[in-house]
Design a protein around this motif. Structure first.
Motif, mmCIF file in Angstrom:
data_model
loop_
_atom_site.group_PDB
_atom_site.id
_atom_site.type_symbol
_atom_site.label_atom_id
_atom_site.label_comp_id
_atom_site.label_asym_id
_atom_site.label_seq_id
_atom_site.Cartn_x
_atom_site.Cartn_y
_atom_site.Cartn_z
ATOM 1 N N ARG A 99 -21.443 22.960 15.470
ATOM 2 C CA ARG A 99 -20.940 22.260 14.281
ATOM 3 C C ARG A 99 -20.584 20.813 14.582
ATOM 4 O O ARG A 99 -19.628 20.258 14.035
ATOM 5 C CB ARG A 99 -19.733 22.996 13.682
ATOM 6 N N ASN A 101 -22.187 18.303 13.631
ATOM 7 C CA ASN A 101 -22.487 17.580 12.390
ATOM 8 C C ASN A 101 -23.393 16.364 12.603
ATOM 9 O O ASN A 101 -23.541 15.539 11.701
ATOM 10 C CB ASN A 101 -21.197 17.140 11.685
ATOM 11 N N SER A 127 -23.553 23.122 6.267
ATOM 12 C CA SER A 127 -22.522 24.144 6.256
ATOM 13 C C SER A 127 -21.750 23.856 4.982
ATOM 14 O O SER A 127 -21.040 22.849 4.913
ATOM 15 C CB SER A 127 -21.623 24.044 7.484
ATOM 16 N N ASP A 135 -20.067 31.078 11.374
ATOM 17 C CA ASP A 135 -19.611 29.692 11.480
ATOM 18 C C ASP A 135 -20.658 28.804 12.151
ATOM 19 O O ASP A 135 -20.365 28.105 13.121
ATOM 20 C CB ASP A 135 -18.288 29.649 12.256
ATOM 21 N N TYR A 137 -24.401 26.327 11.149
ATOM 22 C CA TYR A 137 -25.135 25.683 10.074
ATOM 23 C C TYR A 137 -26.355 26.518 9.687
ATOM 24 O O TYR A 137 -26.760 27.436 10.389
ATOM 25 C CB TYR A 137 -25.571 24.283 10.498
#
Length: 233
Positions: A99, A101, A127, A135, A137
């Protein structure tokens, strides 16, 4: 004979049904067609500072098997002895996802975020909420530029991923057959159907920014939410 109960839908109603099944001593198989659990209430249940503990506890319960990106394709047999066929779709993002990003800013494809009542937008790789179950993407392949069969025209998210977690070469799994004793249908609802939308257009819905559905207003009033709990229009 199987002691497993198939629950169609991983929203609040489906997860509550799974909890009741597990509490009665049977096993629950939760099938959710979207990439995360929580359904239309997922934004309220998962995005708060203290997410609803029920979803996390159920996801970790050994008597509850949760399958996202999966749909029921066929049902055979009789009550007490069903054989169902499930079809899973690839997530295209592996469990190596941390995550970070890095992928989202470089993704050029923007679509409405269905978990925010379409009041906000998300990318094809996304997400949809700050916290999700599972948890990691997911890639909405219908919105992604890397369309089959070659998966080559974009690759921006692959190049940005430091975790090597994005793999467009993930094959579509073969259909899976399972034996279940019963089926609970908890597939949720359409907040505004296409037919209702046409009727509501008479009152300006979809054309005037201050005319909202009850679902949209509820999401605006939730904190956290698209506008931090204030109905700003």
């Amino acid at each position: 004979m199987s002691d497993t109960v198939l629950v169609l839908g991983g929203g609040l109603a489906g997860m509550q049904a799974a909890a009741e099944v597990a509490g009665a001593g049977s096993r629950a198989l939760v099938v959710e067609r979207r990439p995360i659990l929580g359904g239309k209430r997922g934004a309220a249940l998962l995005s708060a500072d203290c997410p609803d503990p029920r979803l996390g506890a159920l996801a970790e319960d050994p008597a509850v098997e949760c399958r996202t990106l999966t749909q029921l394709r066929a049902v055979g047999g009789d009550a007490g002895n069903f054989r169902v066929t499930l079809q899973e779709q690839p997530r295209y993002v592996s469990a190596d996802c941390t995550r970070c990003n890095h992928c989202v800013p470089v993704c050029p494809e923007v679509v409405p975020n269905e978990y925010d009542a379409n009041l906000t937008f998300r990318k094809a790789i996304h997400s949809p909420l700050p916290q999700t179950i599972p948890d990691i993407y997911s890639i909405d392949i219908d919105a992604c530029l890397n369309s089959p069969p070659n998966y080559l025209p974009c690759q921006r998210c692959v190049q940005a991923c430091d975790d090597d977690a994005i793999h467009f070469d993930q094959p579509i799994p073969l259909p899976e057959e399972r034996d279940v004793a019963a089926i609970i249908v908890a597939t949720g609802f359409a907040a505004v159907s296409d037919a209702q939308r046409a009727i509501l257009e008479e009152f300006g819905y979809g054309m005037h920014p201050d005319i909202l559905s009850a679902n949209e207003l509820q999401r605006l009033l939730e904190d956290p939410g698209p506008s931090g709990g204030f109905a700003i229009r």
